[in-house]
Design a protein around this motif. Structure first.
Motif, PDB file in Angstrom:
ATOM      1  N   GLN A   1       0.729  -1.218  -0.037  1.00  8.93           N
ATOM      2  CA  GLN A   1      -0.257   0.007   0.069  1.00  8.93           C
ATOM      3  C   GLN A   1       0.934   1.273   0.128  1.00  8.93           C
ATOM      4  OE1 GLN A   1      -3.509   0.110  -0.117  1.00  8.93           O
ATOM      5  NE2 GLN A   1      -2.959   2.266  -0.688  1.00  8.93           N
ATOM      6  N   TRP A   2       1.797   1.176   0.787  1.00 11.76           N
ATOM      7  CA  TRP A   2       3.018   2.453   0.890  1.00 11.76           C
ATOM      8  C   TRP A   2       3.630   2.621  -0.338  1.00 11.76           C
ATOM      9  CZ3 TRP A   2       8.455   2.652   0.319  1.00 11.76           C
ATOM     10  CH2 TRP A   2       8.992   3.693   0.512  1.00 11.76           C
ATOM     11  N   ILE A   3       3.856   1.737  -1.300  1.00  8.76           N
ATOM     12  CA  ILE A   3       4.473   1.598  -2.525  1.00  8.76           C
ATOM     13  C   ILE A   3       3.479   2.237  -3.437  1.00  8.76           C
ATOM     14  CG2 ILE A   3       5.350   0.433  -4.704  1.00  8.76           C
ATOM     15  CD1 ILE A   3       6.787  -1.329  -2.579  1.00  8.76           C
ATOM     16  N   GLN A   4       2.402   1.849  -3.582  1.00  2.00           N
ATOM     17  CA  GLN A   4       1.279   2.490  -4.310  1.00  2.00           C
ATOM     18  C   GLN A   4       0.856   3.888  -4.212  1.00  2.00           C
ATOM     19  OE1 GLN A   4      -2.005  -0.206  -3.859  1.00  2.00           O
ATOM     20  NE2 GLN A   4      -1.147  -1.872  -5.023  1.00  2.00           N
ATOM     21  N   ASP A   5       0.851   4.321  -2.857  1.00  2.00           N
ATOM     22  CA  ASP A   5       0.443   5.575  -2.413  1.00  2.00           C
ATOM     23  C   ASP A   5       1.818   6.562  -2.845  1.00  2.00           C
ATOM     24  OD1 ASP A   5      -1.937   4.597  -1.270  1.00  2.00           O
ATOM     25  OD2 ASP A   5      -0.850   4.864   0.631  1.00  2.00           O
ATOM     26  N   GLN A   6       2.983   5.907  -2.574  1.00  2.00           N
ATOM     27  CA  GLN A   6       4.065   7.203  -3.126  1.00  2.00           C
ATOM     28  C   GLN A   6       3.772   7.225  -4.598  1.00  2.00           C
ATOM     29  OE1 GLN A   6       5.309   8.577  -0.543  1.00  2.00           O
ATOM     30  NE2 GLN A   6       4.091   6.979   0.752  1.00  2.00           N
ATOM     31  N   GLN A   7       3.812   6.175  -5.271  1.00  2.00           N
ATOM     32  CA  GLN A   7       3.976   6.037  -6.869  1.00  2.00           C
ATOM     33  C   GLN A   7       2.856   7.028  -7.408  1.00  2.00           C
ATOM     34  OE1 GLN A   7       4.269   1.837  -7.549  1.00  2.00           O
ATOM     35  NE2 GLN A   7       6.671   2.048  -7.907  1.00  2.00           N
ATOM     36  N   ARG A   8       1.662   6.657  -6.733  1.00  2.00           N
ATOM     37  CA  ARG A   8       0.462   7.459  -7.172  1.00  2.00           C
ATOM     38  C   ARG A   8       0.672   9.026  -7.045  1.00  2.00           C
ATOM     39  NH1 ARG A   8      -3.047   6.026  -3.572  1.00  2.00           N
ATOM     40  NH2 ARG A   8      -3.489   3.935  -4.558  1.00  2.00           N
ATOM     41  N   HIS A   9       1.421   9.553  -6.316  1.00  2.00           N
ATOM     42  CA  HIS A   9       1.627  10.951  -6.020  1.00  2.00           C
ATOM     43  C   HIS A   9       3.069  11.472  -6.880  1.00  2.00           C
ATOM     44  CE1 HIS A   9      -1.767  11.299  -3.490  1.00  2.00           C
ATOM     45  NE2 HIS A   9      -1.285  10.380  -2.688  1.00  2.00           N
ATOM     46  N   GLY A  10       3.626  10.516  -7.647  1.00  2.00           N
ATOM     47  CA  GLY A  10       4.819  10.929  -8.586  1.00  2.00           C
ATOM     48  C   GLY A  10       6.044  10.502  -7.927  1.00  2.00           C
ATOM     49  N   GLY A  11       6.094   9.777  -6.706  1.00  2.00           N
ATOM     50  CA  GLY A  11       7.241   9.375  -5.908  1.00  2.00           C
ATOM     51  C   GLY A  11       7.940   8.166  -6.707  1.00  2.00           C
ATOM     52  N   ARG A  12       9.282   8.207  -6.536  1.00  2.00           N
ATOM     53  CA  ARG A  12       9.965   7.114  -7.151  1.00  2.00           C
ATOM     54  C   ARG A  12      10.503   5.876  -5.938  1.00  2.00           C
ATOM     55  NH1 ARG A  12      14.595   9.165 -10.712  1.00  2.00           N
ATOM     56  NH2 ARG A  12      14.590   6.891 -11.245  1.00  2.00           N
ATOM     57  N   ILE A  13      10.333   4.923  -5.977  1.00  2.00           N
ATOM     58  CA  ILE A  13      10.433   4.040  -5.002  1.00  2.00           C
ATOM     59  C   ILE A  13      11.734   3.028  -5.344  1.00  2.00           C
ATOM     60  CG2 ILE A  13       9.534   2.225  -3.366  1.00  2.00           C
ATOM     61  CD1 ILE A  13       8.392   4.916  -2.968  1.00  2.00           C
ATOM     62  N   PHE A  14      12.529   2.764  -4.726  1.00  2.00           N
ATOM     63  CA  PHE A  14      13.826   1.766  -5.085  1.00  2.00           C
ATOM     64  C   PHE A  14      13.810   0.721  -3.859  1.00  2.00           C
ATOM     65  CE2 PHE A  14      14.565   5.838  -6.978  1.00  2.00           C
ATOM     66  CZ  PHE A  14      15.327   5.489  -8.123  1.00  2.00           C
ATOM     67  N   LYS A  15      14.456  -0.219  -4.286  1.00  2.00           N
ATOM     68  CA  LYS A  15      14.550  -1.384  -3.011  1.00  2.00           C
ATOM     69  C   LYS A  15      16.203  -1.553  -3.323  1.00  2.00           C
ATOM     70  CE  LYS A  15      13.188  -5.391  -5.658  1.00  2.00           C
ATOM     71  NZ  LYS A  15      12.087  -6.300  -5.505  1.00  2.00           N
ATOM     72  N   ARG A  16      16.734  -2.289  -2.200  1.00  2.00           N
ATOM     73  CA  ARG A  16      18.080  -2.931  -2.350  1.00  2.00           C
ATOM     74  C   ARG A  16      18.166  -3.869  -1.121  1.00  2.00           C
ATOM     75  NH1 ARG A  16      21.655   1.840   0.873  1.00  2.00           N
ATOM     76  NH2 ARG A  16      20.749   1.882   2.904  1.00  2.00           N
ATOM     77  N   ARG A  17      19.187  -4.723  -1.505  1.00  2.00           N
ATOM     78  CA  ARG A  17      19.530  -5.827  -0.738  1.00  2.00           C
ATOM     79  C   ARG A  17      20.621  -5.371   0.320  1.00  2.00           C
ATOM     80  NH1 ARG A  17      21.586 -11.923  -1.726  1.00  2.00           N
ATOM     81  NH2 ARG A  17      23.577 -10.526  -2.140  1.00  2.00           N
ATOM     82  N   VAL A  18      20.378  -5.687   1.575  1.00  2.00           N
ATOM     83  CA  VAL A  18      21.313  -5.241   2.452  1.00  2.00           C
ATOM     84  C   VAL A  18      21.844  -6.439   3.379  1.00  2.00           C
ATOM     85  CG1 VAL A  18      21.693  -3.527   4.309  1.00  2.00           C
ATOM     86  CG2 VAL A  18      20.482  -2.861   2.556  1.00  2.00           C
ATOM     87  N   ILE A  19      23.182  -6.475   3.718  1.00  2.00           N
ATOM     88  CA  ILE A  19      23.806  -7.324   4.552  1.00  2.00           C
ATOM     89  C   ILE A  19      24.545  -6.718   5.665  1.00  2.00           C
ATOM     90  CG2 ILE A  19      25.425  -9.302   4.836  1.00  2.00           C
ATOM     91  CD1 ILE A  19      25.008 -10.248   2.112  1.00  2.00           C
ATOM     92  N   VAL A  20      23.876  -6.565   6.686  1.00  2.00           N
ATOM     93  CA  VAL A  20      24.791  -5.757   7.842  1.00  2.00           C
ATOM     94  C   VAL A  20      25.840  -6.546   8.436  1.00  2.00           C
ATOM     95  CG1 VAL A  20      24.160  -4.700   9.968  1.00  2.00           C
ATOM     96  CG2 VAL A  20      22.165  -4.614   8.446  1.00  2.00           C
ATOM     97  N   VAL A  21      26.934  -6.048   8.211  1.00  2.00           N
ATOM     98  CA  VAL A  21      28.311  -6.632   8.827  1.00  2.00           C
ATOM     99  C   VAL A  21      28.368  -5.990  10.356  1.00  2.00           C
ATOM    100  CG1 VAL A  21      30.657  -6.881   8.527  1.00  2.00           C
ATOM    101  CG2 VAL A  21      29.097  -6.864   6.483  1.00  2.00           C
ATOM    102  N   ASP A  22      28.232  -4.871  10.574  1.00  2.00           N
ATOM    103  CA  ASP A  22      28.293  -4.443  11.957  1.00  2.00           C
ATOM    104  C   ASP A  22      26.896  -3.590  12.225  1.00  2.00           C
ATOM    105  OD1 ASP A  22      31.071  -5.019  12.425  1.00  2.00           O
ATOM    106  OD2 ASP A  22      31.657  -3.504  11.295  1.00  2.00           O
ATOM    107  N   ASP A  23      26.408  -3.826  13.267  1.00  2.00           N
ATOM    108  CA  ASP A  23      25.244  -3.408  13.617  1.00  2.00           C
ATOM    109  C   ASP A  23      25.558  -1.795  14.246  1.00  2.00           C
ATOM    110  OD1 ASP A  23      22.457  -3.046  14.170  1.00  2.00           O
ATOM    111  OD2 ASP A  23      22.203  -4.720  15.515  1.00  2.00           O
ATOM    112  N   TRP A  24      24.301  -1.199  14.628  1.00  2.00           N
ATOM    113  CA  TRP A  24      24.587   0.113  14.916  1.00  2.00           C
ATOM    114  C   TRP A  24      25.398   0.257  16.275  1.00  2.00           C
ATOM    115  CZ3 TRP A  24      23.665   3.944  11.579  1.00  2.00           C
ATOM    116  CH2 TRP A  24      22.697   3.953  10.695  1.00  2.00           C
ATOM    117  N   THR A  25      26.232   0.914  16.670  1.00  2.00           N
ATOM    118  CA  THR A  25      27.098   1.568  17.657  1.00  2.00           C
ATOM    119  C   THR A  25      27.014   2.892  17.786  1.00  2.00           C
ATOM    120  OG1 THR A  25      29.049   1.386  16.718  1.00  2.00           O
ATOM    121  CG2 THR A  25      28.344  -0.837  17.721  1.00  2.00           C
TER     122      THR A  25
END
Length: 118
Positions: A89-113
């Motif tokens: 739903q979020w993707i559809q709503d953003q695109q409906r209003h002209g937003g560009r949505i991207f995705k990426r695959r992430v492998i976290v090596v170090d967590d937040w410190t």
């Protein structure tokens, strides 16, 4: 598209960890194992940790909306957000209003410190 060099680095580090684990499995303790460690699996884990290896997290997919400046606003992956505002739903709503949505695959090596105060 060329393969990401970080994937090759991850595979090399994974191969190094496997080799280290195999060597640890071939060794034996002189006397009793260290407290809390028993058996081959524990010996393997201890060798990996002593070598400084920490397992990366499972790959995750992040979604983001691109601002006109080029900056990316990453969607909060919390389960509560998904329950209230499903990703599709979020993707559809953003695109409906002209937003560009991207995705990426992430492998976290170090967590937040936390960064210490200067």
């Amino acid at each position: 598209m060329a393969e990401d060099p970080r994937i090759e680095q991850y595979e090399r580090e994974r191969a190094d960890a496997i080799e280290l684990a195999h060597r640890a499995m071939l060794t034996s303790y002189i006397g009793a194992p260290p407290p809390g460690l028993r058996g081959d699996a524990d010996r393997m884990v201890a060798a990996l940790i002593n070598a400084g290896w920490t397992p990366p997290s499972e790959p995750a997919t992040e979604h983001a909306e691109q601002y006109t400046s080029g900056a990316m606003l990453v969607r909060n992956p919390a389960p509560e957000v998904e329950r209230v505002y499903p990703l599709t739903q979020w993707i559809q709503d953003q695109q409906r209003h002209g937003g560009r949505i991207f995705k990426r695959r992430v492998i976290v090596v170090d967590d937040w410190t936390e960064v210490p105060r200067a």
